[in-house]
Design an enzyme around this catalytic site. Structure first.
Site, PDB file in Angstrom:
ATOM      1  N   LYS A   1      43.454   6.367  60.405  1.00 35.83           N
ATOM      2  CA  LYS A   1      43.315   7.298  59.273  1.00 35.83           C
ATOM      3  C   LYS A   1      44.365   8.402  59.346  1.00 35.83           C
ATOM      4  CE  LYS A   1      41.223   7.752  55.490  1.00 35.83           C
ATOM      5  NZ  LYS A   1      41.114   6.673  54.512  1.00 35.83           N
TER       6      LYS A   1
ATOM      7  N   ASP B   1      45.927  -8.348  48.948  1.00 33.62           N
ATOM      8  CA  ASP B   1      45.670  -7.851  50.301  1.00 33.62           C
ATOM      9  C   ASP B   1      46.853  -6.972  50.667  1.00 33.62           C
ATOM     10  OD1 ASP B   1      45.382  -7.411  53.031  1.00 33.62           O
ATOM     11  OD2 ASP B   1      44.738  -9.461  53.462  1.00 33.62           O
TER      12      ASP B   1
ATOM     13  N   SER C   1      38.157  -1.799  43.452  1.00 37.09           N
ATOM     14  CA  SER C   1      37.092  -2.671  42.952  1.00 37.09           C
ATOM     15  C   SER C   1      35.709  -2.061  43.080  1.00 37.09           C
ATOM     16  CB  SER C   1      37.126  -4.020  43.689  1.00 37.09           C
ATOM     17  OG  SER C   1      36.953  -3.830  45.083  1.00 37.09           O
ATOM     18  N   ARG C   2      35.606  -0.917  43.766  1.00 35.19           N
ATOM     19  CA  ARG C   2      34.296  -0.264  43.914  1.00 35.19           C
ATOM     20  C   ARG C   2      34.488   1.153  44.434  1.00 35.19           C
ATOM     21  NH1 ARG C   2      34.579  -4.115  48.093  1.00 35.19           N
ATOM     22  NH2 ARG C   2      33.437  -5.535  46.734  1.00 35.19           N
ATOM     23  N   GLY C   3      33.395   1.888  44.529  1.00 36.08           N
ATOM     24  CA  GLY C   3      33.401   3.177  45.206  1.00 36.08           C
ATOM     25  C   GLY C   3      34.339   4.211  44.608  1.00 36.08           C
TER      26      GLY C   3
ATOM     27  N   LYS D   1      41.124  -6.791  47.100  1.00 28.43           N
ATOM     28  CA  LYS D   1      40.911  -8.173  47.509  1.00 28.43           C
ATOM     29  C   LYS D   1      39.752  -8.818  46.759  1.00 28.43           C
ATOM     30  CE  LYS D   1      40.822  -9.232  51.827  1.00 28.43           C
ATOM     31  NZ  LYS D   1      40.431  -9.204  53.249  1.00 28.43           N
TER      32      LYS D   1
ATOM     33  N   TYR E   1      39.689   4.328  64.630  1.00 22.97           N
ATOM     34  CA  TYR E   1      39.612   4.740  63.227  1.00 22.97           C
ATOM     35  C   TYR E   1      40.444   5.995  62.990  1.00 22.97           C
ATOM     36  CZ  TYR E   1      37.854   6.611  58.832  1.00 22.97           C
ATOM     37  OH  TYR E   1      37.776   7.130  57.561  1.00 22.97           O
TER      38      TYR E   1
ATOM     39  N   GLY F   1      37.655   4.298  44.580  1.00 24.79           N
ATOM     40  CA  GLY F   1      38.759   3.727  43.802  1.00 24.79           C
ATOM     41  C   GLY F   1      38.337   3.420  42.376  1.00 24.79           C
TER      42      GLY F   1
END
Length: 273
Positions: free
Chosen positions: A168, A70, A15-17, A38, A164, A19
């Protein structure tokens, strides 16, 4: 292959960035894209929704299916894959892009954040692969590409943000396992990581990062495109770096990707200079 025309991509966190950039690059080839995220309602702090990206994909020449999902929820992921296959007749590529980040030490990491990162990053990548593989195995050139770093046990990459790094690197180890299990069945399972920090809206939530010293999401999108054009049977178990992939593809001018070409770039985590 020279194009992704007619190929169907299932992209998480689209939805952004990064992606979104991956989706738009594939759309210019005429690909079918499931935009899985989401965000179905605009957020002032994080612009972009599955619906706005779907419109952009169609305008760029691709086919789009906006799916609110999700990826921590098994039923939602399975339903998203089924909807994708129903809409486009199959599935060729899974891009595990969705990721959660919290760069803090052990004493400053709430367990809620720990659970979120584990659920989205390592578990989410595993779940999406598990749900997509039955369809990917039917594709003539199936790919699973995960936005994850080369595996590392160097303490310097763990100290300061253990939760994190664990989440990752979990994506990296999922990549290793899937590559070993499904590479022999013709599925290309690889990972890709940016050489420098990439300017995304999510970075605005992290203090201390100079966005002018970052690269644009398009560098990752172009590298993803180059990897997905490869023959799946001869490309498996690799941990690609975006700049190296593009150099192999003939790119020599990287200033086009810099937010501010006059400023030195910030190296990304998990990579030595």
């Amino acid at each position: 292959m020279a194009t992704l025309r007619g190929k169907t991509l299932f992209i998480t966190g689209a939805s952004r960035g990064i992606g979104r950039a991956i989706a738009l690059r594939a759309a210019r080839d005429g690909a079918n894209i499931a935009i899985v995220a989401k965000s179905s309602v605009a957020n002032p702090k994080l612009p972009g929704t599955i619906h706005s990206v779907a419109e952009e994909v169609r305008a760029a020449g691709g086919q789009a299916l906006a799916i609110q999902c999700d990826i921590r929820e098994e039923d939602q992921v399975k339903a998203a894959v089924a909807a994708t296959v129903d809409a486009f007749g199959g599935l060729d590529t899974l891009v595990n892009n969705a990721s959660a980040i919290w760069l803090a030490g052990v004493l400053d990491t709430p367990m809620k954040r720990y659970d979120l990162m584990t659920g989205v990053n390592s578990r989410g990548s595993f779940l999406c692969a598990q749900a997509c593989l039955p369809e990917l195995l039917k594709s003539p050139n199936p790919h699973i590409l995960t936005l994850a770093p080369p595996p590392s046990l160097e303490p310097k990459w763990w100290a300061g943000h253990t939760a994190y790094t664990l989440a990752k690197m979990g994506m990296s180890f999922v990549t290793l396992g899937l590559a070993g299990e499904f590479g022999r069945q013709g599925v290309a399972v690889n990972a890709l990581w940016p050489k420098t920090i990439v300017a995304t809206d999510a970075l605005n939530m992290i203090p201390g990062i100079d966005l002018d010293r970052c690269r644009k999401p398009e560098i990752v999108a172009d590298a993803v495109h180059a990897v997905l054009l490869r023959d799946a049977k001869s490309s498996n178990g690799r941990f690609f770096i975006d700049e190296e992939v593009l150099r192999e593809a003939g790119v020599t001018d990287f200033s086009q990707y810099a937010v501010d070409p006059s400023k030195p770039l910030l190296p990304d985590l998990f990579l030595d200079p």
